[in-house]
Design a protein around this motif. Sequence first.
Motif, PDB file in Angstrom:
ATOM      1  N   HIS A   1      29.494  -6.445  20.690  1.00  6.63           N
ATOM      2  CA  HIS A   1      28.878  -7.199  19.589  1.00  6.63           C
ATOM      3  C   HIS A   1      29.592  -6.884  18.278  1.00  6.63           C
ATOM      4  O   HIS A   1      29.924  -7.786  17.508  1.00  6.63           O
ATOM      5  N   ARG A   2      29.821  -5.609  18.031  1.00  4.82           N
ATOM      6  CA  ARG A   2      30.490  -5.211  16.786  1.00  4.82           C
ATOM      7  C   ARG A   2      31.855  -5.883  16.652  1.00  4.82           C
ATOM      8  O   ARG A   2      32.185  -6.450  15.613  1.00  4.82           O
ATOM      9  N   SER A   3      32.648  -5.820  17.713  1.00  5.30           N
ATOM     10  CA  SER A   3      33.998  -6.389  17.602  1.00  5.30           C
ATOM     11  C   SER A   3      33.926  -7.892  17.382  1.00  5.30           C
ATOM     12  O   SER A   3      34.710  -8.453  16.612  1.00  5.30           O
ATOM     13  N   ALA A   4      32.979  -8.544  18.032  1.00  7.78           N
ATOM     14  CA  ALA A   4      32.886 -10.004  17.897  1.00  7.78           C
ATOM     15  C   ALA A   4      32.432 -10.400  16.490  1.00  7.78           C
ATOM     16  O   ALA A   4      32.915 -11.386  15.930  1.00  7.78           O
ATOM     17  N   VAL A   5      31.509  -9.634  15.923  1.00  6.48           N
ATOM     18  CA  VAL A   5      31.039  -9.975  14.572  1.00  6.48           C
ATOM     19  C   VAL A   5      32.138  -9.690  13.546  1.00  6.48           C
ATOM     20  O   VAL A   5      32.410 -10.513  12.661  1.00  6.48           O
ATOM     21  N   LEU A   6      32.803  -8.555  13.671  1.00  5.83           N
ATOM     22  CA  LEU A   6      33.873  -8.245  12.708  1.00  5.83           C
ATOM     23  C   LEU A   6      35.003  -9.269  12.828  1.00  5.83           C
ATOM     24  O   LEU A   6      35.573  -9.705  11.817  1.00  5.83           O
ATOM     25  N   HIS A   7      35.323  -9.660  14.041  1.00 13.13           N
ATOM     26  CA  HIS A   7      36.352 -10.682  14.240  1.00 13.13           C
ATOM     27  C   HIS A   7      35.926 -12.009  13.601  1.00 13.13           C
ATOM     28  O   HIS A   7      36.750 -12.726  13.029  1.00 13.13           O
ATOM     29  N   SER A   8      34.649 -12.313  13.663  1.00 13.09           N
ATOM     30  CA  SER A   8      34.162 -13.549  13.035  1.00 13.09           C
ATOM     31  C   SER A   8      34.374 -13.513  11.529  1.00 13.09           C
ATOM     32  O   SER A   8      34.803 -14.507  10.929  1.00 13.09           O
ATOM     33  N   PHE A   9      34.030 -12.381  10.924  1.00 14.90           N
ATOM     34  CA  PHE A   9      34.271 -12.235   9.487  1.00 14.90           C
ATOM     35  C   PHE A   9      35.759 -12.450   9.185  1.00 14.90           C
ATOM     36  O   PHE A   9      36.127 -13.222   8.307  1.00 14.90           O
ATOM     37  N   ALA A  10      36.611 -11.757   9.931  1.00 16.91           N
ATOM     38  CA  ALA A  10      38.040 -11.788   9.625  1.00 16.91           C
ATOM     39  C   ALA A  10      38.629 -13.178   9.849  1.00 16.91           C
ATOM     40  O   ALA A  10      39.448 -13.644   9.061  1.00 16.91           O
ATOM     41  N   ALA A  11      38.226 -13.819  10.935  1.00 19.22           N
ATOM     42  CA  ALA A  11      38.806 -15.131  11.261  1.00 19.22           C
ATOM     43  C   ALA A  11      38.386 -16.180  10.242  1.00 19.22           C
ATOM     44  O   ALA A  11      39.115 -17.145   9.997  1.00 19.22           O
ATOM     45  N   ALA A  12      37.225 -15.994   9.643  1.00 18.14           N
ATOM     46  CA  ALA A  12      36.731 -17.005   8.698  1.00 18.14           C
ATOM     47  C   ALA A  12      37.324 -16.870   7.303  1.00 18.14           C
ATOM     48  O   ALA A  12      37.187 -17.776   6.483  1.00 18.14           O
ATOM     49  N   LEU A  13      37.985 -15.769   7.008  1.00 17.44           N
ATOM     50  CA  LEU A  13      38.463 -15.512   5.641  1.00 17.44           C
ATOM     51  C   LEU A  13      39.394 -16.625   5.146  1.00 17.44           C
ATOM     52  O   LEU A  13      40.072 -17.267   5.947  1.00 17.44           O
ATOM     53  N   PRO A  14      39.431 -16.808   3.832  1.00 16.55           N
ATOM     54  CA  PRO A  14      40.283 -17.860   3.262  1.00 16.55           C
ATOM     55  C   PRO A  14      41.732 -17.787   3.733  1.00 16.55           C
ATOM     56  O   PRO A  14      42.349 -18.833   3.965  1.00 16.55           O
ATOM     57  N   ASP A  15      42.282 -16.590   3.909  1.00 15.07           N
ATOM     58  CA  ASP A  15      43.681 -16.509   4.325  1.00 15.07           C
ATOM     59  C   ASP A  15      43.848 -16.501   5.837  1.00 15.07           C
ATOM     60  O   ASP A  15      44.972 -16.435   6.323  1.00 15.07           O
ATOM     61  N   ALA A  16      42.751 -16.551   6.574  1.00 18.18           N
ATOM     62  CA  ALA A  16      42.858 -16.707   8.024  1.00 18.18           C
ATOM     63  C   ALA A  16      42.507 -18.168   8.316  1.00 18.18           C
ATOM     64  O   ALA A  16      43.261 -19.062   7.921  1.00 18.18           O
ATOM     65  N   CYS A  17      41.371 -18.449   8.935  1.00 19.03           N
ATOM     66  CA  CYS A  17      41.060 -19.847   9.308  1.00 19.03           C
ATOM     67  C   CYS A  17      40.231 -20.587   8.265  1.00 19.03           C
ATOM     68  O   CYS A  17      40.028 -21.785   8.384  1.00 19.03           O
ATOM     69  N   ARG A  18      39.750 -19.869   7.261  1.00 16.50           N
ATOM     70  CA  ARG A  18      39.028 -20.498   6.136  1.00 16.50           C
ATOM     71  C   ARG A  18      37.832 -21.324   6.623  1.00 16.50           C
ATOM     72  O   ARG A  18      37.667 -22.488   6.223  1.00 16.50           O
ATOM     73  N   ILE A  19      37.009 -20.743   7.488  1.00 14.39           N
ATOM     74  CA  ILE A  19      35.887 -21.499   8.054  1.00 14.39           C
ATOM     75  C   ILE A  19      34.699 -21.488   7.102  1.00 14.39           C
ATOM     76  O   ILE A  19      34.300 -20.442   6.600  1.00 14.39           O
ATOM     77  N   SER A  20      34.123 -22.677   6.896  1.00 16.87           N
ATOM     78  CA  SER A  20      33.080 -22.835   5.891  1.00 16.87           C
ATOM     79  C   SER A  20      32.026 -23.805   6.386  1.00 16.87           C
ATOM     80  O   SER A  20      32.238 -24.542   7.362  1.00 16.87           O
ATOM     81  N   LEU A  21      30.907 -23.819   5.689  1.00 11.54           N
ATOM     82  CA  LEU A  21      29.854 -24.773   6.043  1.00 11.54           C
ATOM     83  C   LEU A  21      30.285 -26.200   5.742  1.00 11.54           C
ATOM     84  O   LEU A  21      29.600 -27.149   6.129  1.00 11.54           O
ATOM     85  N   ASN A  22      31.392 -26.374   5.068  1.00  8.70           N
ATOM     86  CA  ASN A  22      31.920 -27.721   4.851  1.00  8.70           C
ATOM     87  C   ASN A  22      32.758 -28.203   6.022  1.00  8.70           C
ATOM     88  O   ASN A  22      33.212 -29.351   6.029  1.00  8.70           O
ATOM     89  N   ASP A  23      32.986 -27.324   6.989  1.00 10.39           N
ATOM     90  CA  ASP A  23      33.842 -27.694   8.117  1.00 10.39           C
ATOM     91  C   ASP A  23      33.086 -28.293   9.285  1.00 10.39           C
ATOM     92  O   ASP A  23      31.918 -27.982   9.514  1.00 10.39           O
ATOM     93  N   THR A  24      33.823 -29.117  10.036  1.00 11.44           N
ATOM     94  CA  THR A  24      33.397 -29.498  11.371  1.00 11.44           C
ATOM     95  C   THR A  24      34.463 -28.941  12.301  1.00 11.44           C
ATOM     96  O   THR A  24      35.629 -29.338  12.232  1.00 11.44           O
ATOM     97  N   VAL A  25      34.054 -27.974  13.107  1.00  5.98           N
ATOM     98  CA  VAL A  25      34.993 -27.210  13.930  1.00  5.98           C
ATOM     99  C   VAL A  25      34.946 -27.691  15.367  1.00  5.98           C
ATOM    100  O   VAL A  25      33.875 -27.710  15.979  1.00  5.98           O
ATOM    101  N   ALA A  26      36.086 -28.103  15.887  1.00  6.73           N
ATOM    102  CA  ALA A  26      36.151 -28.477  17.304  1.00  6.73           C
ATOM    103  C   ALA A  26      36.731 -27.318  18.095  1.00  6.73           C
ATOM    104  O   ALA A  26      37.773 -26.775  17.738  1.00  6.73           O
TER     105      ALA A  26
END
Lengths: 548, 548
Positions: free
Chosen positions: B199-224
């Motif tokens: 769980h820890r690794s998956a949550v930390l990875h989620s934070f990191a992957a969403a960062l602006p300089d990584a995948c920049r995932i936001s509530l404005n996105d539609t992710v496929a």
Amino acid sequence: MLGLMMQTPLLLSSILSHAARSFPDVEIVSRVPDRPDHITNYAGLMRRSSQLANALNSAGIKPGDRLATLAMNGYRHLELYYGISGIGAVCHTVNPRLFVEQIVYIINHAEDRLVFFDLGFIELVKTLMPKCPSVERWICLAGAGEARAAGAGDFPTYEDMLAGQAQSIDWPQLDENTACGLCYTSGTTGNPKGVLYAHRSAVLHSFAAALPDACRISLNDTVAFVSPMFHAMSWGMPYCAPAMGAKLVMPGQKVDGESLHRIFEDHGVTFANGVPTVWLGYVQYLQSAGVRPTTLNRVLIGGTACPRSLMQTLQDDFGVEVLHVWGMTETSPVATISKVLPRHRSLSSEQRRNRQVKQGRAVFGVEIGIRDGDNNELPHDGKAFGDLVIRGPWIARSYYKMPESERADGWFFTGDVATIDEEGYMQITDRSKDVIKSGGEWISSIELENLAMAHPEIVEAAVIGVPHPKWDERPLVIAVRRKGSSLTAAELLAFYEGKIAKWWMPDDVLFVEELPHGATGKLLKTKLRELYEDHALPSVALARTGLA
Amino acid sequence: MLGLMMQTPLLLSSILSHAARSFPDVEIVSRVPDRPDHITNYAGLMRRSSQLANALNSAGIKPGDRLATLAMNGYRHLELYYGISGIGAVCHTVNPRLFVEQIVYIINHAEDRLVFFDLGFIELVKTLMPKCPSVERWICLAGAGEARAAGAGDFPTYEDMLAGQAQSIDWPQLDENTACGLCYTSGTTGNPKGVLYAHRSAVLHSFAAALPDACRISLNDTVAFVSPMFHAMSWGMPYCAPAMGAKLVMPGQKVDGESLHRIFEDHGVTFANGVPTVWLGYVQYLQSAGVRPTTLNRVLIGGTACPRSLMQTLQDDFGVEVLHVWGMTETSPVATISKVLPRHRSLSSEQRRNRQVKQGRAVFGVEIGIRDGDNNELPHDGKAFGDLVIRGPWIARSYYKMPESERADGWFFTGDVATIDEEGYMQITDRSKDVIKSGGEWISSIELENLAMAHPEIVEAAVIGVPHPKWDERPLVIAVRRKGSSLTAAELLAFYEGKIAKWWMPDDVLFVEELPHGATGKLLKTKLRELYEDHALPSVALARTGLA
Ligand SMILES: Nc1ncnc2c1ncn2[C@@H]1O[C@H](COP(=O)(O)OP(=O)(O)OP(=O)(O)O)[C@@H](O)[C@H]1O
Ligand SMILES: Nc1ncnc2c1ncn2[C@@H]1O[C@H](COP(=O)(O)OP(=O)(O)OP(=O)(O)O)[C@@H](O)[C@H]1O
Ligand SMILES: [Mg+2]
Ligand SMILES: [Mg+2]
């Protein structure tokens, strides 16, 4: 069954190492009075933080020791953040603007062993020295020459401490729950309380604050720490921004509108944080000088509510997005941020602003709720208001040396009173100590203040409850008029008519020259309550409420 | 001294709760063959994941039990992700495209108690059943009617399991290091190995992957989720995107270019992930149909190297930013991402692309390095190449049931060979098992493949080392020509002249109709080595190298 992933601890030294490795030549700019800007970079920050750590180790500083700072924002302060916490000691940022008695109380309560101070605070330090027995050394943040020139030649200097120390260190692999920083609350409602941050909480907060829907911090940003590094660690930005590789700009002492505009333009600042007062000064300068920001694209505003008009001016006139944040020293501090949602795109800008003036939605990682007097969860309907509670990995569990402040149910009670609407926007309606209890019902002092301040002739207003024999408390407005205004109490009360329920109508208005503010710029209603607790309410006002 | 912050664990159930609380009505779209799209939302995901969790609890599933999926991307698969992990059991996503023997090996190795399968895999399941003794029940991801219609009337169904279960649950407060998911590697270089996420690794990875300089995932996105949910958990997106409140789109089985374009346009997809092959099909469709994406603004491409020409077409012709990612099942998987830096703004688009075709810079939270044969750190000069090593909180420590795979030094050896340049960009030059060892030096098989594929008449090429009496190994090119091409071996070798060091010159070229690929679309060089290990190298070719 446990997973099989690495147990790499979340440490501040990892942030520093990442920045030094991935962004060695990204600049760190500090504005120094009467000198050219001091410029270093992340490689330099690593070198000097390492020197400091080596110096502290050889000076016998042990893990867990508290070392205090009395300093404005600048590169040495940043080195203290990383160098002290990197060896497992605690960087205790003290607010030099507090009353002397408060500072003495805080340093003694924390039992700080060293105090690092800016030369500007030399007089303050001389006052403090005899009153703070735990402090072994007062070290001035300067070189020997500078120190002598400023009459501090008797103090050991920071630069002497670093000189000759090795420029690298093997940062210890601490437990991620190790304390890294200590910061006392602003003292708005009573004596400041100590919040003891951990490496884990600071790193997780950095991740959360940088997210696209929070502050959106990126290596493309130039981040100015306008909020002081002693006010909730400049809102965590000295951890977050280096982790993301942003260029840093520290304005030092001067945060008046003109100074901010200058430094923003000189260094291409894109993002900055600060309390509303700072931004009011900034837009007043822009307006009077007829200039515009050319690189700033968003500001994080919090600490007290961001006035709607300030939001409007920044956004509509200057194209600077306002991220309205609510948080506390106890919440690291970013907890909720007010931004519009995709579904609001079709709304008018006024309707969108209705969302933005609220204190916002919980960022990923924290959970908020509101409770009634019996600790029942209240509905999220935008109407019910109650005690705001919060939990999450960067929220304080208890205060330093106050184990009794820990709650068994795992929630932190913020002392703020709020509503939460159907869309999840939280709005602060009051502090629980400021809410006016009239006839068993609650009147929001903040709403009455906001209405007063919406009057064109009112500069600032505070509303407090004064004791009343029949209704327990009744609202009293204490306001500052614009220069030259002759607005009367009756006129201001008339201005309230139709805007509030009859029984919310203030019982009286007093005009004063100035309102008392605390060390982070907040209204000190505690002071006002002391001053006005015996104020006799005129019966005429009470008649107007329909309650007489 | 420890800090005094809350010890809130990082759990996947917290992601689900955050999504259900903050984004209840944000849509989750699943494309189902021959039916209208299935649409639910985060509130619905919470309700049904809770039902599943309750059903599993009442079926006697215990924390730590492995429950497998054989399923494509869709809402039920997502419910399995959250429902299974939420109660402390392990969601084991099995790749149904592996060879039957590999699937049998994996299920038996994991000792899965239940297998949830899409109706489309009914025949596969019938083959597997007698060979997987640990599996107590094979449950089809359908309602009873659907199951009967598909000839699976004898199997228990998922919908029957959920029916009647309570739609809410108190998710247990697990230790954050509890295993949440199990995924075996692709089997490109040997038998798949199990990676046990926490769980820890998956949550930390989620934070990191969403960062602006990584995948920049936001509530404005539609992710496929284009990458299958059995391939490194669709690259962590089923955890990251709900945490950020993005709208989700799951294309189901069909990921040909036309199907992707349709679903992207139908639902306003802004972000999608996938291997290069998928995006090649996508741009081919766009080109041949003469259409353009109207909402897609970026794609995450990895799994194998993203060809430069694909990058160019997506970016320059269709305005879709390419985020080139390197990662492994063992790295959760986002580890490095290739994007340009602020200092590259002034470069030509070709120069910027020179950075983007590399595998990229380490995201905040992980650290990479390269090592020579004696485990010495190699310089980051863009030239030295060696074993790529990595560490961080979302990197595997060891493989499931292979405790001997854990290293004492805390680093993970990736099996990839790479350079790292002065700016921190890592470039994969080979897999350590594929690198061609000639006369004590290394030849990069990937570089030779890329050059062959740069020839206009070559569709795909593989380069392997074949045994050589004098030089240990020498490179052999095995290539697929464009339809109708009569390119000769000599012509292709001539094409290499001047582009590589003489001693890198391949010794021979074979043209074949097709190259063997593994279950995640990667070239199976193991197969090629088996087939061609006895291939006799022509002396004429060796003459050309200057080595004969
Ligand atoms: N955006 C905002 N709108 C309204 N109030 C805010 C906002 N941001 C912060 N606050 C107020 O600031 C408080 C946190 O401030 P801080 O931690 O600096 O100390 P303080 O609460 O002012 O002082 P003390 O706790 O010592 O009385 C919050 O509890 C809230 O009352
Ligand atoms: N952007 C990329 N460029 C080049 N290679 C990549 C890229 N992304 C991933 N890879 C390759 O994919 C590997 C990880 O793939 P995955 O975990 O799916 O299994 P595999 O390594 O193919 O299979 P196995 O480990 O079972 O042999 C990496 O080690 C690397 O070789
Ligand atoms: Mg407070
Ligand atoms: Mg592998």
